[in-house]
Design a protein around this motif. Structure first.
Motif, PDB file in Angstrom:
ATOM      1  N   ARG A  69       0.836  -1.203   0.000  1.00 18.30           N
ATOM      2  CA  ARG A  69       0.000   0.000   0.000  1.00 18.30           C
ATOM      3  C   ARG A  69       0.873   1.256   0.000  1.00 18.30           C
ATOM      4  N   LYS A  70       0.400   2.278  -0.709  1.00 18.97           N
ATOM      5  CA  LYS A  70       1.133   3.541  -0.743  1.00 18.97           C
ATOM      6  C   LYS A  70       0.779   4.425   0.442  1.00 18.97           C
ATOM      7  N   THR A  71      -0.323   4.121   1.119  1.00 19.32           N
ATOM      8  CA  THR A  71      -0.722   4.922   2.266  1.00 19.32           C
ATOM      9  C   THR A  71      -0.539   4.121   3.550  1.00 19.32           C
ATOM     10  N   THR A  72      -0.269   4.838   4.604  1.00 19.24           N
ATOM     11  CA  THR A  72      -0.146   4.219   5.914  1.00 19.24           C
ATOM     12  C   THR A  72      -1.521   4.211   6.575  1.00 19.24           C
ATOM     13  N   PRO A  73      -1.698   3.448   7.637  1.00 18.39           N
ATOM     14  CA  PRO A  73      -2.972   3.511   8.365  1.00 18.39           C
ATOM     15  C   PRO A  73      -3.295   4.932   8.851  1.00 18.39           C
ATOM     16  N   ILE A  78      -0.608   9.779  -4.101  1.00 19.36           N
ATOM     17  CA  ILE A  78      -1.487   8.719  -4.576  1.00 19.36           C
ATOM     18  C   ILE A  78      -2.525   9.276  -5.537  1.00 19.36           C
ATOM     19  N   SER A  79      -3.225   8.410  -6.207  1.00 21.17           N
ATOM     20  CA  SER A  79      -4.222   8.846  -7.179  1.00 21.17           C
ATOM     21  C   SER A  79      -5.569   9.071  -6.494  1.00 21.17           C
ATOM     22  N   ALA A  80      -6.451   9.732  -7.210  1.00 21.56           N
ATOM     23  CA  ALA A  80      -7.805   9.947  -6.704  1.00 21.56           C
ATOM     24  C   ALA A  80      -8.532   8.608  -6.546  1.00 21.56           C
ATOM     25  N   ARG A  81      -8.190   7.654  -7.376  1.00 23.87           N
ATOM     26  CA  ARG A  81      -8.783   6.313  -7.283  1.00 23.87           C
ATOM     27  C   ARG A  81      -8.414   5.649  -5.945  1.00 23.87           C
ATOM     28  N   THR A  82      -7.188   5.871  -5.489  1.00 27.64           N
ATOM     29  CA  THR A  82      -6.761   5.319  -4.206  1.00 27.64           C
ATOM     30  C   THR A  82      -7.546   5.964  -3.069  1.00 27.64           C
ATOM     31  N   ILE A  83      -7.781   7.263  -3.159  1.00 31.03           N
ATOM     32  CA  ILE A  83      -8.594   7.957  -2.157  1.00 31.03           C
ATOM     33  C   ILE A  83      -9.979   7.319  -2.109  1.00 31.03           C
ATOM     34  N   ARG A  84     -10.561   7.088  -3.267  1.00 34.07           N
ATOM     35  CA  ARG A  84     -11.882   6.481  -3.332  1.00 34.07           C
ATOM     36  C   ARG A  84     -11.866   5.093  -2.696  1.00 34.07           C
TER      37      ARG A  84
END
Length: 113
Positions: A62-66, A100-106
């Motif tokens: 994952r590109k984002t952390t918790p 990250i991309s907007a898709r990842t945010i979604r």
């Protein structure tokens, strides 16, 4: 049976047994009514992993952390009418190339539900 590059464990076992009897790829494919490519991939899979069962895959990192995930959700709850791209720009900045991309945010918001 349709032409497919992958097959189940039992079919792989039959392919390996026939290959050990020095059957050609074409002869095995004709006997099992599958493609030569599928036979080749089954033999290659066995040669690589020494097993006929499917090998578990490594999940994508994952590109984002918790912590990032929690902050994204919090920002979305504070202003529910912002778009995914606006949330991304607000949290990661406009000129951040590793953002990250907007898709990842979604995806993170859907996971939170």
């Amino acid at each position: 049976m349709g032409k497919n590059k992958s097959c189940d464990k039992s079919t792989r076992e039959v392919i390996i047994k026939l290959r050990r009897k020095n059957w050609s790829y074409k002869k095995i494919a004709d006997h099992l009514q599958c493609s030569k490519t599928m036979v080749f991939h089954a033999v290659k899979h066995f040669d690589t992993y020494q097993t006929t069962s499917n090998v578990p895959r490594v999940p994508k990192q994952r590109k984002t952390t918790p912590r990032d995930d929690r902050n994204i959700v919090r920002m979305a709850k504070q202003n529910p009418f912002k778009g995914f791209n606006e949330l991304r720009k607000e949290y990661f900045g406009e000129n951040n190339p590793s953002a990250i991309s907007a898709r990842t945010i979604r995806t993170r918001l859907v996971e939170e539900k």
